[in-house]
Design an enzyme around this catalytic site. Structure first.
Site, PDB file in Angstrom:
ATOM      1  N   GLU A  16       0.835  -1.220   0.000  1.00 51.43           N
ATOM      2  CA  GLU A  16       0.000   0.000   0.000  1.00 51.43           C
ATOM      3  C   GLU A  16       0.863   1.261   0.000  1.00 51.43           C
ATOM      4  O   GLU A  16       1.880   1.329   0.701  1.00 51.43           O
ATOM      5  CB  GLU A  16      -0.905   0.026   1.236  1.00 51.43           C
ATOM      6  CG  GLU A  16      -1.795   1.272   1.246  1.00 51.43           C
ATOM      7  CD  GLU A  16      -2.660   1.381   2.479  1.00 51.43           C
ATOM      8  OE1 GLU A  16      -3.645   0.624   2.556  1.00 51.43           O
ATOM      9  OE2 GLU A  16      -2.348   2.218   3.358  1.00 51.43           O
ATOM     10  N   LYS A 269       7.762   3.665   2.076  1.00 48.24           N
ATOM     11  CA  LYS A 269       9.189   3.419   2.346  1.00 48.24           C
ATOM     12  C   LYS A 269       9.618   2.132   1.634  1.00 48.24           C
ATOM     13  O   LYS A 269       9.488   1.029   2.195  1.00 48.24           O
ATOM     14  CB  LYS A 269       9.434   3.305   3.851  1.00 48.24           C
ATOM     15  CG  LYS A 269       9.182   4.602   4.601  1.00 48.24           C
ATOM     16  CD  LYS A 269       9.692   4.473   6.016  1.00 48.24           C
ATOM     17  CE  LYS A 269       9.363   5.634   6.914  1.00 48.24           C
ATOM     18  NZ  LYS A 269       9.288   6.945   6.365  1.00 48.24           N
TER      19      LYS A 269
END
Ligand code: FAD
Length: 285
Positions: A16, A269
């Site tokens: 996501e 990230k």
């Protein structure tokens, strides 16, 4: 490709992302998408700002995921505070880019309140999306119960309404104790909800995340996890390492117990998602 077809694969790991706020250039986000796409996730989802802060960018980011990087995109869409015309316009935009996977959500009610919009709950949005075109629609679920639900059973009854409306898969809220998920899945089956459930895993890599996570989701932190936070919160590098190890272990336990669909909340990230994927490399072969 439809998410339901992707979920026919034995094991899937998806990721996501959240889109940049309105007005922020998309370049940084495009790099994040490329790096995560390079990890070869089964699909990538992109959130939708119910408050309006990131709405415009969700379609753009989904387009970049699918049509530039070649990974199936799942676009989130919320209905709170929106009317049918607005929702229809977003669906038309998605369709024009051949994005046919949508996660139908109500969105959180802001503390100051707001007009509900034309669809009060995600089951109504699901029906509207399916009336609009040939979409593959999923929904959210809450192994510990949605914070507004009066009981776990009432929450499962709502989920059943969502699935009866056409939700073909469910993605879970984050959880840190796998037994909570196993218990939830048992209750789902008992209530006749038998669509695929994708387990949402949040790698917690800094102590600041924790208070926020607990306040938005009411998630319970198991003692084993709390001990890690207590011990490493003041040591960012150690907390980072321990958080990735904890998420990896959670995923291995899930897969070992037959939960084959994992969704990593990447927090944009790629390095974190990449370290988890590398830890699972043999398991995912
Ligand atoms: P619903 O399924 O509509 O449920 C909301 C509450 O109402 C529940 O308590 C439910 O039990 C109850 N309920 C449902 N239907 C009925 C009914 N017919 N009658 C009475 N009660 C009912 N938020 C965003 O703003 N953007 C995002 O991109 C986003 N992505 C998310 C992704 C996942 C995987 C998850 C788990 C959550 C996400 N959220 C997102 C947060 C979500 O919008 C909130 O948790 C919101 O409060 C509930 O959304 P829902 O779609 O689950 O609502």
């Amino acid at each position: 490709m439809k998410i339901t077809d992707i979920l026919n694969n034995n094991i899937t790991v998806s990721c996501e992302l959240f889109p940049p706020k309105a007005g922020v250039p998309l370049e940084g986000a495009k790099n994040v998408i490329r790096e995560i796409a390079d990890l070869k996730p089964s699909f990538m989802s992109v959130t939708y700002g119910a408050g309006g802060s990131t709405r415009g960018n969700t379609v753009e980011i989904a387009n970049e995921i699918q049509n530039v990087n070649g990974v199936a995109a799942l676009a989130h869409l919320t209905c709170i505070g929106s009317d049918a015309t607005e929702i229809g316009a977003v669906l038309d935009e998605l369709k024009s880019k051949n994005i046919t996977n949508v996660l139908a959500l109500r969105g959180d009610v802001p503390a100051e309140g707001c007009a509900t919009g034309d669809y009060a709950y995600a089951n109504e949005l699901t029906e509207a999306i399916l009336r609009h075109g040939d979409f593959c629609v999923g929904g959210a679920c809450y192994p510990e119960g949605h914070p507004e639900s009066p009981s776990l059973q009432a929450d499962i009854d709502s989920l059943k309404r969502k699935v009866d409306a056409g939700c073909a898969f469910l993605t879970t809220q984050m959880f840190f104790d796998n037994h909570v998920l196993y218990n939830f899945m048992f209750r789902l089956l008992k209530s006749g909800v038998d669509v695929p459930v994708i387990a949402g895993i949040m790698p917690v890599i800094n102590a600041k995340q924790i208070a926020r996570i607990c306040s938005i989701s009411g998630t319970v932190l198991p003692p084993r996890f709390r001990a890690i936070v207590d011990r490493f919160a003041d040591n960012p590098a150690a907390m980072n390492q321990a958080g990735i190890a904890y998420a990896t272990e959670q995923i291995i336990d899930l897969i070992a117990n037959g939960v084959n669909h994992i969704h990593i909340y990447t927090m944009n990230k790629p390095d974190i998602a990449g370290r988890i994927m590398r830890n699972l490399s043999e398991i995912l072969k």
